[in-house]
Design an enzyme around this catalytic site. Structure first.
Site, PDB file in Angstrom:
ATOM      1  N   GLY A 195       0.804  -1.215   0.000  1.00  0.00           N
ATOM      2  CA  GLY A 195       0.000   0.000   0.000  1.00  0.00           C
ATOM      3  C   GLY A 195       0.830   1.255   0.000  1.00  0.00           C
ATOM      4  O   GLY A 195       0.307   2.360   0.140  1.00  0.00           O
ATOM      5  N   GLY A 253      12.531  -1.180   2.530  1.00  0.00           N
ATOM      6  CA  GLY A 253      12.138  -1.761   1.254  1.00  0.00           C
ATOM      7  C   GLY A 253      12.639  -0.994   0.048  1.00  0.00           C
ATOM      8  O   GLY A 253      13.371  -1.531  -0.792  1.00  0.00           O
ATOM      9  N   GLY A 307      14.483   5.393   4.795  1.00  0.00           N
ATOM     10  CA  GLY A 307      13.118   4.907   4.944  1.00  0.00           C
ATOM     11  C   GLY A 307      12.220   5.952   5.566  1.00  0.00           C
ATOM     12  O   GLY A 307      12.656   6.766   6.380  1.00  0.00           O
ATOM     13  N   GLU A 325       8.102   4.479   8.913  1.00  0.00           N
ATOM     14  CA  GLU A 325       7.928   4.264  10.349  1.00  0.00           C
ATOM     15  C   GLU A 325       8.249   5.481  11.206  1.00  0.00           C
ATOM     16  O   GLU A 325       7.709   5.617  12.310  1.00  0.00           O
ATOM     17  CB  GLU A 325       8.795   3.074  10.772  1.00  0.00           C
TER      18      GLU A 325
END
Length: 701
Positions: free
Chosen positions: A460, A502, A658, A661
């Site tokens: 998503g 990722g 990233g 988070e």
């Protein structure tokens, strides 16, 4: 979508968006092969014990029931590293909710009815599910990953004793549950000795490898497809029982089998954020300079598999101090196995540290933003490595400017609107910039199109879109000429979508493959490409996982304004601002979505999300979305997310960190600090529910 080769950073729309809103995108439970059967699991109803008998006679007699699997007849599996996957193999019940049987039927309704008809007898054993800091079985885990265990720097206790200003406080965070919109599901099919699985997973390569080991199959005879995943937040980061159960049932029945885990069972079988009890002690000079930091964390783990909620890890990198001790202790209990949940460790840990920093600022009569600025550091305290980039101070200053922090009256209870007290708070955030080895391929075709292939998982976040942008940038072509194929273990191996790593991992491999392809194309300039096109591949093993002389982390600052109703105790977030330094932002549109999504999750952590372990029954009380309250639209104001675009050459070819988070990491602390400013009451246990707020207001502390 602009037709430009300068693709990175552009607010490109997500490519799979139309498929999702029209229903064309297929999730794991939406694949229905011909002859597909349905499965429903039977969870244990005791907190600890042994199965003495299973009577499936009534279940097998029901119309449509095909088979009932249990430890008495299920296929034998090779033991995996994760014992949570060793289902239906023996009579032992390690915790309530452990799967003890599986009913397979022609329809979902028949499978569910059959599961209710299975009768299981147990011999119950005494159980213990209560987390206590003085538990006799508590231990410091082995520090195998550099984040668990204990880290000591200098003489933390001696420095604390002599510090002019001290804070010694305890914070509690309850168990929390991931609750992705799409439940954990799998559809499995065996054909000619080959296993194909559609699984709701954050990493199809890992699922394939685990299944290959458990079923003693070559990896080449297994395909795992995770093309579209409806959220995971860490709970789908490793294989979960549904994929093993569906695969076993399909092998036994000779039919494709679909299994979607009921939401009420997820709390017991797919992981949760472990509860933490955190004692934070800060010692500082009178000007606010930290002398000593002690952060001691106690959390629970299961008796099935050790998991450590590394809540003190961020404290090791956040602020400079000559003395420090950070310790993790875990207590093995008869509880379901905890696991990853968005920003595992950092989210609860920074709630405690950043709340304690505010308590120190108040004790010193120092502005909370200024206290954090005074303790900024150019090197990672525990390792002494320089940061590859650290713009925390810029985030704090820019956030303060945008939020209007200078106009804030620092006195608690200084602003009231009738019965509503209004306050504001701040907190810092950090998250490591990680990357893992990945493979990828890139192909150019005579029609001018390009295809990159990598077994990335789009949970998503828009991975397809961002990887196409990375490829377009490396190839020097417009992004609309590039297609990214992801979500199958038949593609080049790639790590899971997790740890905010990722895009950095997959993008690194895609960039390398496309750079090599661009070189090949340059060598063939002026020549017609063959009908099959020209390709190149890359494997970043040895580079993406190489040691670095730099400490690599993202940073951010959160600012919150709340209104606290002194009559009802309700806390409403009025404004929430996040400013981040997370490398080069690769897609402005999807990045903002990631930031505000994590901030929304932080609102839930602060105000509504709570799970209770029932000591008598050994079960989580809040087991569905009616009792476990995640934020709804009415709970979330117009959030603001901004960033400082960093130029960091020590990360990866894209210069990215990233972003999935870090948005949750400081949110709960900023809200808690705002509640303190509004009311004068310091609450140290999440969530900040009306009953706790009213009790605090009554105590007046």
């Amino acid at each position: 979508m602009p037709d430009t080769s300068n693709a990175l950073g552009a607010p490109t729309e997500r490519r799979e968006g139309p498929d999702k809103v029209t229903g064309a995108a297929r999730y794991a439970a939406e694949h229905t092969p011909d002859g597909c059967a349905y499965a429903w699991p039977v969870p244990a109803t005791v907190a600890r014990g042994e199965i003495t008998s299973i009577d499936d006679t009534a279940a097998r007699a029901l119309p449509g029931v095909l088979d009932v699997l249990s430890h008495l007849n299920a296929p034998r599996l090779v033991e995996p590293d994760d014992a949570n996957l060793l289902v239906l193999q023996d009579a032992h019940v390690p915790h309530r909710g452990w799967y003890v049987a599986l009913v397979v039927a022609e329809t979902l309704e028949a499978a569910r009815e059959g599961a209710a008809a299975v009768h299981v007898d147990y011999t119950e054993e005494p159980h213990d599910v209560t987390l206590r800091t003085d538990h006799a079985d508590a231990y410091v885990p082995e520090d195998t990953d550099g984040t668990s265990g204990e880290h000591v720097r200098g003489d933390a206790d001696g420095a604390l004793d002599s510090a002019p200003a001290r804070v010694d406080v305890v914070y509690r965070v309850p168990p929390l549950h991931n609750h992705p919109m799409e439940p954990h599901a799998a559809t499995a099919r065996w054909q000619d000795g080959r296993l194909t699985v559609y699984d709701s997973s954050q990493g199809a390569t890992t699922v394939r490898d685990v299944l290959a080991g458990m079923f003693a199959l070559p990896k080449e005879r297994i395909t795992v497809v995770s093309e579209h995943v409806g959220g995971g937040f860490g709970s789908k980061g490793t294989p979960r029982p549904q994929v093993v159960l569906a695969s076993m049932a399909a092998r036994v029945t000779g039919r494709p089998v679909k299994l979607a885990l009921p939401r009420r069972q997820l709390a017991a079988v797919v992981g949760h954020r472990s509860p933490t009890v955190q004692r934070v002690r800060l010692g500082a000079e009178r000007d606010g300079t930290l002398i000593s930091v002690v952060h001691e964390v106690t959390s629970h783990t299961s008796r099935v598999k050790e998991f450590v909620e590394t809540a003190a890890a961020a404290t090791r990198v956040m602020y400079g101090s000559p003395h420090s001790r950070t310790t993790h202790r875990v207590v093995p209990l008869d509880v379901p196995s905890p696991s990853w949940m968005r920003a595992p460790g950092e989210a609860p840990g920074m709630y405690a540290l950043e709340s304690a920093m505010d308590e120190l600022a108040e004790r010193l009569d120092l502005d909370p933003v200024e206290l954090r600025l005074r303790n900024d550091t150019p090197t990672e305290p525990d390792s002494s490595r320089p940061f590859s980039s650290r713009h925390l101070a810029e985030c704090l200053r820019e956030g303060a400017r945008r939020f209007g922090w200078a106009e804030r009256d620092p006195r608690p209870r200084s602003r009231a609107e009738g019965p509503v007290l209004v306050g504001s708070g701040v907190a810092s955030a950090t998250y490591p910039a990680l990357a893992s080895p990945s493979r990828a391929s890139a192909h150019a075709y005579p029609d001018g199109s390009y295809v990159v292939r990598v077994n990335a998982t789009d949970i998503g976040t828009g991975a397809r879109t961002v990887l196409a942008q990375v490829a377009a940038d490396a190839l020097g072509v417009p992004v609309d000429r590039v297609r990214a194929v992801v979500g199958s273990s038949d593609l080049p191996d790639a790590p899971l979508a997790g740890g905010s790593s990722g895009t950095s991992s997959w993008g690194w491999a895609v960039h390398e493959a496309c750079s090599r392809l661009a070189k090949r194309l340059a060598e063939q300039q002026g020549q017609q490409l063959p009908p099959e096109g020209v390709g190149a591949s890359a494997d970043t093993a040895g580079t993406a996982d190489a040691d670095s002389e730099y400490a690599r982390h993202a940073f951010g600052a959160h600012f919150a304004e709340v209104g606290v109703d002194t009559v009802s105790g309700e806390v409403r977030v009025r404004r929430l601002l996040g400013v981040y330094a997370a490398g080069h932002i690769l897609n402005a549109r999807t990045a903002r979505s990631q930031f505000i999504g994590a901030m929304t999750m932080g609102i839930g952590m602060a105000l509504t999300e709570n799970s209770t372990m029932d000591a008598a029954f050994g079960d989580f009380v809040e087991s569905d979305l009616a009792t476990y309250h995640v934020p709804a639209h009415a709970d979330v104001p117009a959030l603001e997310a901004h960033w400082i675009d960093e130029d960091d050459p020590h990360l990866n070819p894209m210069g990215s960190k990233g972003i999935g988070e870090i948005g949750i990491v400081g949110t709960a602390a900023a809200i808690g600090n705002a509640v303190r400013h509004a009311t004068g009451v310091r609450l140290r246990e999440l969530p900040l529910t009306p009953d706790r707020v009213l009790a605090g207001l009554t105590r007046g502390q």
